[in-house]
Design a protein around this motif. Structure first.
Motif, mmCIF file in Angstrom:
data_model
loop_
_atom_site.group_PDB
_atom_site.id
_atom_site.type_symbol
_atom_site.label_atom_id
_atom_site.label_comp_id
_atom_site.label_asym_id
_atom_site.label_seq_id
_atom_site.Cartn_x
_atom_site.Cartn_y
_atom_site.Cartn_z
ATOM 1 N N ALA A 127 0.770 -1.666 0.062
ATOM 2 C CA ALA A 127 -0.094 0.125 0.175
ATOM 3 C C ALA A 127 0.944 0.995 -0.276
ATOM 4 N N LEU A 128 1.749 0.690 0.787
ATOM 5 C CA LEU A 128 2.504 2.585 0.826
ATOM 6 C C LEU A 128 3.315 2.677 -0.291
ATOM 7 N N TYR A 129 3.947 1.488 -1.203
ATOM 8 C CA TYR A 129 4.412 1.748 -2.719
ATOM 9 C C TYR A 129 3.491 2.661 -3.861
ATOM 10 N N ASN A 130 1.950 1.752 -3.528
ATOM 11 C CA ASN A 130 1.385 2.248 -4.750
ATOM 12 C C ASN A 130 0.933 3.569 -4.010
ATOM 13 N N GLY A 131 0.644 3.896 -3.013
ATOM 14 C CA GLY A 131 0.013 4.933 -2.572
ATOM 15 C C GLY A 131 -1.447 4.781 -2.791
ATOM 16 N N ASP A 132 -1.854 3.809 -1.853
ATOM 17 C CA ASP A 132 -3.124 2.926 -2.059
ATOM 18 C C ASP A 132 -4.055 2.574 -0.729
ATOM 19 N N GLY A 133 -4.657 3.997 -1.080
ATOM 20 C CA GLY A 133 -5.256 4.474 0.553
ATOM 21 C C GLY A 133 -4.508 5.232 1.858
ATOM 22 N N ILE A 134 -3.682 5.087 1.616
ATOM 23 C CA ILE A 134 -2.084 5.693 2.046
ATOM 24 C C ILE A 134 -1.110 6.707 1.343
ATOM 25 N N ALA A 135 -0.520 7.740 1.902
ATOM 26 C CA ALA A 135 0.637 7.894 1.397
ATOM 27 C C ALA A 135 2.039 7.795 0.506
ATOM 28 N N ALA A 136 2.121 7.750 -0.763
ATOM 29 C CA ALA A 136 2.965 7.019 -0.798
ATOM 30 C C ALA A 136 3.924 7.171 -0.962
ATOM 31 N N ASP A 137 5.289 5.547 -0.078
ATOM 32 C CA ASP A 137 6.609 6.185 0.567
ATOM 33 C C ASP A 137 7.207 4.959 0.161
ATOM 34 N N PRO A 138 7.553 5.210 -1.020
ATOM 35 C CA PRO A 138 8.543 3.375 -1.425
ATOM 36 C C PRO A 138 9.871 3.781 -0.895
ATOM 37 N N VAL A 139 10.758 4.125 0.263
ATOM 38 C CA VAL A 139 11.395 3.460 1.151
ATOM 39 C C VAL A 139 11.005 3.060 2.568
ATOM 40 N N LYS A 140 9.703 3.210 2.925
ATOM 41 C CA LYS A 140 9.490 2.793 3.656
ATOM 42 C C LYS A 140 8.523 1.197 3.435
ATOM 43 N N ALA A 141 8.152 1.410 2.433
ATOM 44 C CA ALA A 141 7.492 0.557 1.230
ATOM 45 C C ALA A 141 8.569 -0.554 1.148
ATOM 46 N N TYR A 142 9.437 -0.156 0.636
ATOM 47 C CA TYR A 142 11.155 -1.103 0.040
ATOM 48 C C TYR A 142 10.792 -1.629 2.366
ATOM 49 N N ALA A 143 11.515 -1.127 3.079
ATOM 50 C CA ALA A 143 11.665 -1.477 4.336
ATOM 51 C C ALA A 143 10.725 -2.257 5.130
ATOM 52 N N TYR A 144 9.231 -2.110 4.202
ATOM 53 C CA TYR A 144 8.367 -3.306 5.129
ATOM 54 C C TYR A 144 8.623 -4.385 4.342
ATOM 55 N N VAL A 145 8.224 -4.627 3.089
ATOM 56 C CA VAL A 145 8.105 -5.668 2.266
ATOM 57 C C VAL A 145 10.162 -6.659 3.092
ATOM 58 N N SER A 146 10.338 -5.797 2.710
ATOM 59 C CA SER A 146 11.733 -6.162 3.175
ATOM 60 C C SER A 146 12.541 -7.240 4.437
ATOM 61 N N ARG A 147 11.560 -6.772 5.636
ATOM 62 C CA ARG A 147 11.658 -7.662 6.591
ATOM 63 C C ARG A 147 10.318 -8.592 6.908
ATOM 64 N N ALA A 148 9.190 -8.173 5.902
ATOM 65 C CA ALA A 148 8.765 -9.465 5.348
ATOM 66 C C ALA A 148 9.321 -10.570 4.940
ATOM 67 N N ALA A 149 10.068 -10.211 3.526
ATOM 68 C CA ALA A 149 10.873 -10.915 3.233
ATOM 69 C C ALA A 149 12.127 -11.809 4.048
ATOM 70 N N ALA A 150 12.551 -11.115 4.783
ATOM 71 C CA ALA A 150 13.167 -11.437 6.051
ATOM 72 C C ALA A 150 13.381 -12.827 6.557
ATOM 73 N N GLN A 151 11.627 -12.822 6.969
ATOM 74 C CA GLN A 151 10.594 -13.527 7.919
ATOM 75 C C GLN A 151 10.506 -14.850 6.806
ATOM 76 N N GLY A 152 10.593 -14.723 5.860
ATOM 77 C CA GLY A 152 10.311 -16.623 4.801
ATOM 78 C C GLY A 152 9.270 -16.304 4.207
ATOM 79 N N LEU A 153 8.489 -15.141 4.328
ATOM 80 C CA LEU A 153 6.932 -15.404 3.651
ATOM 81 C C LEU A 153 7.412 -15.057 2.177
#
Length: 306
Positions: A127-153
């Protein structure tokens, strides 16, 4: 130590070692006696046990041991979520997302993401990357997805690979640094959403990794995919299947799920910097909702065509 019994789509059945009655409910559930499990969990849930409330919500959501009742399921998830039950927060957020309540969904998904829940991190990051229902923030988007990926998702790993293709290296470096800061011991989590949260949400319990829906991809395919309607259905309703940075990304997503849409047509709706993927038409909201139910856990909600 918390125990988890894996289930499909949204989450898990959970318990604590100290609540032996909840554990007995898990044992009954694993034996296939869902009705007995519900009888054990009900009084505990009534007394405010968050694990029992979450488990009871799962029973209603799945229609096991009780009649399928999504309203009751949501009610029990809400009770557990307010006690800081991370799995309940994530599951409730996903349910609200699918029903079209983006404000409520982002509130609970953000709370679960702050606690490090991987499904919520992926959903909020997208949602952060797309700006879908929330202000777009690609840096924070990358941080969130990175944390999820680090958990093996797995879906998070795939989405991270997509982001690697479209985000500049400098922004990705900033995202990695932010992810490391968020995950550092003693750091107060930074909420991804400016939406207000209620007071007295308790300290979140450690989440378990579970498969999550992939809400969006951002990687453009080498060759655009054409979509041809093969249905004669008509009506004023569609289902929305995500918001994407490019039409090509939306076309890629539609190609993945079109086989489950009974020949419905894709609609690509420009909305600022994103393209919303919709499919239809459907003759009524109920028909559109039914189509969404069949696509779970893919994010989906009915919208009026335009």
């Amino acid at each position: 130590m918390r125990k988890y019994l894996g289930l499909l789509a949204f989450g898990l059945i959970s318990t604590t070692a100290v609540a032996q009655s909840v554990s007995e409910g898990i044992a009954a559930w694993q034996r296939g006696d869902a009705a007995a499990a519900v009888r054990i969990w009900q009084p505990l849930a009534d007394k405010g046990d968050a694990d029992a409330q979450f488990n009871l919500g799962q029973a209603y959501r799945l229609g096991k041991g009780v009649p399928l009742d999504l309203a009751s399921a949501q009610g029990w998830f809400d009770k557990a979520a307010h006690k800081g039950h991370v799995d309940a927060q994530a599951t409730l957020g996903l349910m609200l997302f699918q029903s079209g309540n983006r404000v409520g969904a982002l509130r609970w998904l953000s709370a679960a993401a702050d606690a490090g829940e991987p499904r919520a991190l992926l959903m909020v990051g997208t949602a952060l990357y797309n700006g879908d229902g929330i202000a777009a923030d690609p840096v924070k988007a990358y941080a969130y997805v990175s944390r999820a990926a680090a958990q093996g998702l797995p879906p998070a790993k795939a989405t991270l690979a997509d982001l690697d293709q479209v985000m500049p290296l400098e922004l990705r470096k900033q995202g990695v640094a932010l992810a490391q800061k968020m995950a550092a011991p003693g750091q107060k989590p930074a909420s991804a959403s400016p939406l207000p949260t209620k007071a007295a949400i308790g300290k979140a319990k450690a989440p378990a990794v579970a498969p999550a829906p992939k809400p969006a991809t951002v990687k453009a395919p080498a060759t655009p995919i054409a979509t041809v309607p093969t249905t004669t259905a008509n009506g004023a309703w569609r289902i929305q299947l995500g918001a994407f940075s490019t039409r090509a990304s939306a076309e890629t997503q539609f190609a993945k799920i079109s086989g489950r849409l009974a020949g419905r047509q894709a609609f690509y709706v420009a909305a600022g910097k994103v393209v919303r993927l919709q499919a239809g038409p459907f003759e009524s909201r109920a028909a559109a909702s039914g189509a969404c139910a069949k696509l779970a856990p893919t994010p989906c909600f009915p919208v009026e065509g335009r």
